[in-house]
Structures are given as structure tokens and as C-alpha cells.
Design a protein around this motif. Sequence first.
Motif, short mmCIF file in Angstrom:
data_model
loop_
_atom_site.label_atom_id
_atom_site.label_comp_id
_atom_site.label_asym_id
_atom_site.label_seq_id
_atom_site.Cartn_x
_atom_site.Cartn_y
_atom_site.Cartn_z
N ASP A 130 1.23 -1.01 0.29
CA ASP A 130 -0.03 -0.04 0.30
C ASP A 130 0.85 1.17 0.00
OD1 ASP A 130 -2.07 -1.45 0.42
OD2 ASP A 130 -2.88 -1.44 2.33
N LEU A 131 2.12 1.60 0.86
CA LEU A 131 2.88 2.46 0.70
C LEU A 131 3.64 3.03 -0.48
CD1 LEU A 131 4.38 4.18 3.53
CD2 LEU A 131 6.33 2.26 3.11
N LEU A 132 4.32 1.62 -1.09
CA LEU A 132 4.86 1.61 -2.39
C LEU A 132 3.87 1.65 -3.60
CD1 LEU A 132 7.84 -0.81 -1.09
CD2 LEU A 132 7.31 2.11 -1.01
N MET A 133 2.59 1.55 -3.72
CA MET A 133 2.15 0.60 -4.90
C MET A 133 1.82 2.29 -6.01
SD MET A 133 2.10 -1.42 -6.88
CE MET A 133 1.60 -2.84 -6.20
N ALA A 134 1.68 3.30 -5.63
CA ALA A 134 1.49 4.89 -6.37
C ALA A 134 2.44 5.06 -6.56
CB ALA A 134 0.87 5.62 -5.38
N ASP A 135 3.89 5.30 -6.18
CA ASP A 135 5.03 5.47 -6.99
C ASP A 135 5.36 4.71 -7.06
OD1 ASP A 135 4.53 7.86 -4.92
OD2 ASP A 135 5.42 7.37 -3.28
N TYR A 136 5.32 3.73 -7.62
CA TYR A 136 6.47 2.77 -8.17
C TYR A 136 5.47 2.49 -9.51
CZ TYR A 136 6.69 -2.87 -10.06
OH TYR A 136 6.89 -3.28 -10.67
N ARG A 137 4.23 2.74 -8.98
CA ARG A 137 3.17 3.65 -10.86
C ARG A 137 4.13 4.39 -11.52
NH1 ARG A 137 -0.29 -0.97 -11.68
NH2 ARG A 137 -1.38 -1.54 -9.52
N ASN A 138 3.96 5.63 -10.82
CA ASN A 138 4.60 6.75 -10.87
C ASN A 138 5.98 6.56 -11.72
OD1 ASN A 138 4.60 9.50 -11.36
ND2 ASN A 138 5.75 9.66 -9.66
N THR A 139 6.72 5.76 -10.91
CA THR A 139 7.86 5.43 -11.87
C THR A 139 8.33 4.33 -12.93
OG1 THR A 139 9.30 5.19 -9.58
CG2 THR A 139 10.04 4.40 -11.63
N LEU A 140 6.95 4.47 -13.37
CA LEU A 140 7.28 2.99 -14.29
C LEU A 140 6.76 4.03 -15.61
CD1 LEU A 140 5.68 -0.51 -13.32
CD2 LEU A 140 8.11 0.14 -13.20
N THR A 141 5.55 4.77 -15.06
CA THR A 141 5.90 6.12 -16.61
C THR A 141 6.45 6.46 -16.55
OG1 THR A 141 3.33 5.61 -15.27
CG2 THR A 141 3.32 7.37 -17.01
N THR A 142 7.14 7.01 -15.86
CA THR A 142 8.40 7.91 -16.12
C THR A 142 9.14 7.40 -16.86
OG1 THR A 142 7.76 8.99 -13.90
CG2 THR A 142 9.93 9.85 -15.15
N ALA A 143 9.32 5.75 -16.95
CA ALA A 143 10.75 5.10 -16.83
C ALA A 143 10.21 5.12 -18.75
CB ALA A 143 10.98 3.85 -16.38
N ALA A 144 9.40 5.33 -18.74
CA ALA A 144 8.73 4.47 -20.07
C ALA A 144 9.65 5.58 -21.27
CB ALA A 144 6.83 4.98 -20.34
N LEU A 145 9.62 6.90 -20.06
CA LEU A 145 10.40 7.96 -21.23
C LEU A 145 9.36 8.65 -22.96
CD1 LEU A 145 14.12 7.34 -21.72
CD2 LEU A 145 13.00 8.40 -19.71
N ALA A 146 7.96 8.94 -22.46
CA ALA A 146 6.78 9.14 -22.78
C ALA A 146 5.70 9.98 -22.65
CB ALA A 146 6.23 7.79 -23.81
N ALA A 147 6.39 11.14 -22.52
CA ALA A 147 5.37 12.51 -21.48
C ALA A 147 4.96 12.73 -22.72
CB ALA A 147 6.32 13.59 -21.32
N SER A 148 3.92 13.16 -21.57
CA SER A 148 2.51 13.77 -22.44
C SER A 148 2.78 14.84 -22.76
CB SER A 148 1.02 13.59 -21.71
OG SER A 148 1.51 14.10 -20.73
N LYS A 149 1.70 15.55 -24.00
CA LYS A 149 2.16 16.73 -23.72
C LYS A 149 1.63 17.66 -22.43
CE LYS A 149 0.14 21.22 -26.55
NZ LYS A 149 0.12 21.69 -25.21
N HIS A 150 1.07 17.70 -22.29
CA HIS A 150 0.67 18.43 -20.65
C HIS A 150 1.54 17.66 -19.42
CE1 HIS A 150 -1.67 18.93 -16.82
NE2 HIS A 150 -0.62 18.08 -16.24
N GLN A 151 2.51 16.93 -19.94
CA GLN A 151 3.43 16.52 -18.65
C GLN A 151 5.09 17.69 -19.09
OE1 GLN A 151 3.64 12.41 -19.59
NE2 GLN A 151 3.13 11.62 -17.04
N ILE A 152 5.01 17.89 -20.79
CA ILE A 152 6.13 18.25 -21.33
C ILE A 152 6.04 19.65 -21.03
CG2 ILE A 152 7.10 19.69 -23.22
CD1 ILE A 152 8.00 16.76 -23.39
N ASP A 153 4.54 20.02 -21.07
CA ASP A 153 4.31 22.01 -20.89
C ASP A 153 4.68 22.13 -19.45
OD1 ASP A 153 2.83 22.27 -23.36
OD2 ASP A 153 1.40 22.06 -22.80
N LEU A 154 4.17 21.29 -18.37
CA LEU A 154 4.51 21.14 -17.23
C LEU A 154 5.90 21.23 -16.72
CD1 LEU A 154 3.29 20.73 -13.56
CD2 LEU A 154 3.61 18.72 -14.05
N LEU A 155 6.18 20.23 -17.16
CA LEU A 155 8.32 20.16 -17.26
C LEU A 155 8.93 22.05 -18.08
CD1 LEU A 155 9.04 16.41 -17.91
CD2 LEU A 155 9.35 17.70 -15.61
N ARG A 156 7.94 22.64 -18.90
CA ARG A 156 8.63 23.28 -19.19
C ARG A 156 8.40 24.73 -18.08
NH1 ARG A 156 7.83 22.72 -24.41
NH2 ARG A 156 9.15 21.63 -25.69
#
Length: 193
Positions: A130-156
Motif C-alpha cells: 500500500d505504501l509503495l504502489m502509487a510511487d511504483y506506478r509513477n516510476t514505471l510511467t516516468t521510465a517509459a520516457l513517453a511524456a504527454s504534452k501536458h507533462q512537457i508543458d508542466l516541465l517547461r
Amino acid sequence: MGAIPTNDGATLVGAYFPQHRFGQVRGDALGALLDAVGKTAPELREQMADGHMVERLHGTGDQRNFFRKAAGSGWVLVGDAGHHKDSITARGITDAFRQVQLLVDCVGDGLHDPRLLGRALDSFAVRRDDLLMADYRNTLTTAALAASKHQIDLLRVIAGSAELTDRYFSAMSGACPADEFVTPELLDLLASG
Ligand SMILES: Cc1cc2nc3c(=O)[nH]c(=O)nc-3n(C[C@H](O)[C@H](O)[C@H](O)COP(=O)(O)OP(=O)(O)OC[C@H]3O[C@@H](n4cnc5c(N)ncnc54)[C@H](O)[C@@H]3O)c2cc1C
């Protein structure tokens, strides 16, 4: 890619590539690194041209993502042994400490009572996931190196502010809670484009 100050005044420069490029990158790892830095951070590439390598390159194409069975009779796994994920979000050390803190909280005074210890380890196993699952999923999403337009806007937006950049990486690595990063001020900045 990232540039991280390390020991003896040296700077660690690292880059992540899509997994499918592993064979190609491995064939000329230094060339691939310099090319990635040159495209992503040309100023850093110029600084590197004035520096020198203090160690050979290290790399891996095998960053495994798993939760192992957490505990059994007389044993428990913590840290990378029990749970491992791609290094891209830099959470491994933080999450190792979080697991150990949770284990200590679960065991409490029950270390020398087999019945209490068994229950504590069962509880640890459930609460760890329970403690680690949300961040685990977030890591897998980040590791796909396929940021969405929304994420790119956020990073800018983040890249335009040293304070936001610090808070972003702190939240990403688990050093500060996510709600200290996603503030009304950040949402205003995003809304104003
Ligand atoms: C490229 C990369 C970058 C990373 N960057 C970050 C970061 O910026 N921030 C962050 O939080 N995390 C980062 N991590 C993850 C972090 O390094 C690990 O999550 C963390 O070190 C896990 O700690 P641990 O104690 O569980 O395991 P380890 O640090 O691997 O310690 C296990 C130890 O056990 C020893 N050992 C193994 N087998 C035996 C045996 N049979 N007998 C005795 N000893 C044994 C090993 O030699 C090792 O010293 C990164 C990982 C990688 C690969």
C-alpha cells in the motif's frame, strides 16, 4: 539526462535512453551520452568539453521492476531485496528507509514473541505494498520516457524556476510530499500558460 554533483568536486552526468535502444547505445556508450547531452543541454556539453572523465562509464539495460513476497516465518525482505524499480525517479534509498520504518512500526515490542512477530510481518507485507504502489506506478510511467504534452508543458513551467525545479525533484524522489510540490501557485502558473 541529469548532472549531479558528487565526491571530490566531480559531476556525474547520466542519461536515460529508451530500452529498445540498449544494444545500439551499448555499442558506443560515450558517443550516445555526449550526443544526448549535446541535444538536451548544449551548455552542459560545452562544460564537459572543458573537463575530463575521472572514471569509466557505467550503464545498465536491466532495471528490474518487482515486489517480492515481503516476509515469511523468521525472515523479511526490505530495500531493493523486497522491492525494486527503475532508478529514474531516484527513490530507491528513500523507499528503503520507508520500508524499514514501516517494519519497525509494525514489529514494535513484538520481536521476541513469535505470535506477535508473525502478525507484525503479515501486517508489514500488506502495508508495504500500500505504501509503495502509487510511487511504483509513477516510476514505471516516468521510465517509459513517453511524456504527454501536458507533462512537457508542466516541465517547461518548472524549468523556468529554480525553486520549482528543486521542489519537483524533491517530490519525485520522495524527499518531500507531493502536495508540497503541487501548490495553488504552481496551478496558477500552469493555467496562465
Ligand atoms: C544508476 C542508479 C542510480 C540511483 N540513484 C538513486 C538516487 O539518486 N536516489 C535514491 O534514493 N536511490 C537511487 N538508486 C537506488 C538505490 O541505490 C537503491 O535503491 C539502494 O541502494 C537500495 O539499498 P539496499 O540497502 O536495499 O541495497 P544495496 O544498497 O544494494 O545494499 C545491499 C548490500 O548487500 C551486499 N550483499 C549482497 N549479497 C550479499 C551477501 N550474500 N552477503 C553479504 N552481503 C551481500 C551488497 O554488496 C550491498 O552492499 C539508484 C540506483 C541506480 C542503479
